[in-house]
Design an enzyme around this catalytic site. Structure first.
Site, PDB file in Angstrom:
ATOM      1  N   ASP A 161       0.917  -1.086   0.116  1.00  0.00           N
ATOM      2  CA  ASP A 161       0.060  -0.093   0.015  1.00  0.00           C
ATOM      3  C   ASP A 161       0.916   1.300  -0.131  1.00  0.00           C
ATOM      4  O   ASP A 161       2.087   1.131   0.110  1.00  0.00           O
ATOM      5  CB  ASP A 161      -1.096  -0.100   1.082  1.00  0.00           C
ATOM      6  CG  ASP A 161      -2.201   0.635   0.802  1.00  0.00           C
ATOM      7  OD1 ASP A 161      -2.496   1.780   0.671  1.00  0.00           O
ATOM      8  OD2 ASP A 161      -3.317   0.081   1.008  1.00  0.00           O
ATOM      9  N   ASN A 174      -8.226   7.325 -10.004  1.00  0.00           N
ATOM     10  CA  ASN A 174      -7.789   6.232 -10.092  1.00  0.00           C
ATOM     11  C   ASN A 174      -6.852   5.814 -11.381  1.00  0.00           C
ATOM     12  O   ASN A 174      -5.907   5.022 -11.205  1.00  0.00           O
ATOM     13  CB  ASN A 174      -8.748   4.940 -10.050  1.00  0.00           C
ATOM     14  CG  ASN A 174      -9.358   4.946  -8.689  1.00  0.00           C
ATOM     15  OD1 ASN A 174      -8.810   5.528  -7.691  1.00  0.00           O
ATOM     16  ND2 ASN A 174     -10.502   4.113  -8.509  1.00  0.00           N
ATOM     17  N   HIS A 217     -18.525  -3.588 -16.623  1.00  0.00           N
ATOM     18  CA  HIS A 217     -18.897  -3.563 -15.348  1.00  0.00           C
ATOM     19  C   HIS A 217     -19.401  -2.348 -14.937  1.00  0.00           C
ATOM     20  O   HIS A 217     -19.032  -1.145 -14.110  1.00  0.00           O
ATOM     21  CB  HIS A 217     -17.516  -3.633 -14.537  1.00  0.00           C
ATOM     22  CG  HIS A 217     -17.808  -3.915 -13.032  1.00  0.00           C
ATOM     23  ND1 HIS A 217     -18.692  -4.783 -12.731  1.00  0.00           N
ATOM     24  CD2 HIS A 217     -17.135  -3.224 -12.163  1.00  0.00           C
ATOM     25  CE1 HIS A 217     -18.526  -5.118 -11.337  1.00  0.00           C
ATOM     26  NE2 HIS A 217     -17.939  -3.944 -11.065  1.00  0.00           N
TER      27      HIS A 217
END
Ligand code: APR
Length: 313
Positions: A33, A97, A177
């Protein structure tokens, strides 16, 4: 030697992925992370090491923010990025993102260039496209998880609607999606019996609509964040088929180069997942109506991918 699973992103989905991969003894696990969140992921990794005596697994699990720790990974599962909040579409996540996927793709390309990569970050189809573009990995090495999740949701809703075991429901969901995805009731069976023999058209329509909005239903209930149990399991199923060469046929976003008449887009299609990764895309002869729905979902994915292209991807 044990296999190595790198989980890029150790948030809600990442932590469930780590637990499932450990319980299934898929290999040693690295949870990566950002530096600001490295202590929590180190804590999660340690917590899972301490769960091992009762969980009955042998695995080394570490948390890190250093890409050098993912060296030699067999599989990378990418959940790095922001999740939706109530009222947001997946597309609203694009600008944030896309930068995260760019840095993750560069890190994986440098440190784990042979890993089979499964992307979960939304907006899914566009993020897989960018990930593939930045890494330049062979197309069989990169897949988006979503179709496997969309199909799981579809099966779950059929089971709930009809009161039958979810284990006996076979079916698939194609496309992007999002709300334009294409569940295929015509090809859905329950213990070999066609869905239309058991369910009314109203029931089928209700299940299809609920499937298309399933992610949003969860986001609205959570208020903050999006689904994590079912996305994690879906990614694990794909990873397992790769690691164990199970040759499962699982829907997911794969790079189509002619299949389903699609060229150069990652879109949800049935994929044969073997030790080669996405070994093959299995095509389906669609009806005119299904084809029209596929065109609509393609347009939606293309629009988001065009935004990525406009940003240099
Ligand atoms: N590198 C690595 N990790 C990162 C980076 C980065 N550049 N940027 C953010 N992260 C981490 C965050 O610190 C956080 O721990 O990604 C993690 C994401 O976890 P959550 O915010 O809990 O989100 P989650 O619910 O796991 O969803 C992740 O998957 O389904 C999609 O829409 C969802 O895009 C979202 C993603």
């Amino acid at each position: 030697m044990r296999k190595k699973i790198a989980l890029i992103g150790g948030g809600q989905i990442g932590q469930i992925l780590a637990m499932l991969a450990a319980q299934k003894e898929m290999g040693d696990i690295v949870v990566l992370d950002i530096p600001d969140y490295v202590d929590p992921v180190k804590g999660k990794a340690l917590d899972l090491m301490e769960m091992a005596p009762h969980g009955n697994y042998d695995a080394t699990i570490i948390g890190t923010s250093d890409y050098a720790d993912i060296a030699g990974a067999d599989v990378c599962i990418i959940t790095a990025g922001k999740p939706r909040q109530a009222g947001m579409t997946r597309e609203d996540l694009l600008n944030t993102n896309i930068q995260i996927i760019d840095s993750v793709a560069k890190g994986i390309k440098e440190h784990a260039p042979n890993a089979f990569c499964i992307v979960l970050t939304n907006p899914l189809d566009a993020m897989v496209y960018c990930f593939h573009k930045v890494t330049g990995f062979p197309k069989n090495q990169v897949m988006g998880m979503a179709g496997t999740l969309d199909t799981a949701r579809y099966r779950a809703f059929i089971a709930m609607e009809l009161g039958v075991s979810v284990a006996d429901i076979a079916g698939t969901v194609l496309g992007g999606h999002g709300p334009t995805m294409v569940p295929l009731p015509r090809l859905t069976t329950i213990g070999g019996v066609p869905l239309a023999e058991i369910a009314t058209q109203e029931q089928i329509d209700a299940v299809v609509q609920r499937t298309r909005k399933a992610g949003t239903e969860i986001v609205q209930l959570f208020g903050k964040g999006s689904a994590f149990f079912s996305p994690a399991w879906s990614a694990i199923v794909i990873a397992e088929s790769y690691l164990k060469d199970k040759r499962r046929v699982l829907p997911g976003a794969a790079l189509c180069e002619g299949e389903f008449g699609v060229n150069g887009l990652f879109i949800g299609v049935p994929c044969l997942i073997s030790a080669k990764g996405v070994e093959k895309i299995l095509e389906i002869k669609l009806t005119d109506e299904e084809n029209a729905m596929l065109q609509t979902t393609l347009e939606a994915v293309q629009k988001t991918v065009d935004e990525c292209k406009a940003q240099g991807f």
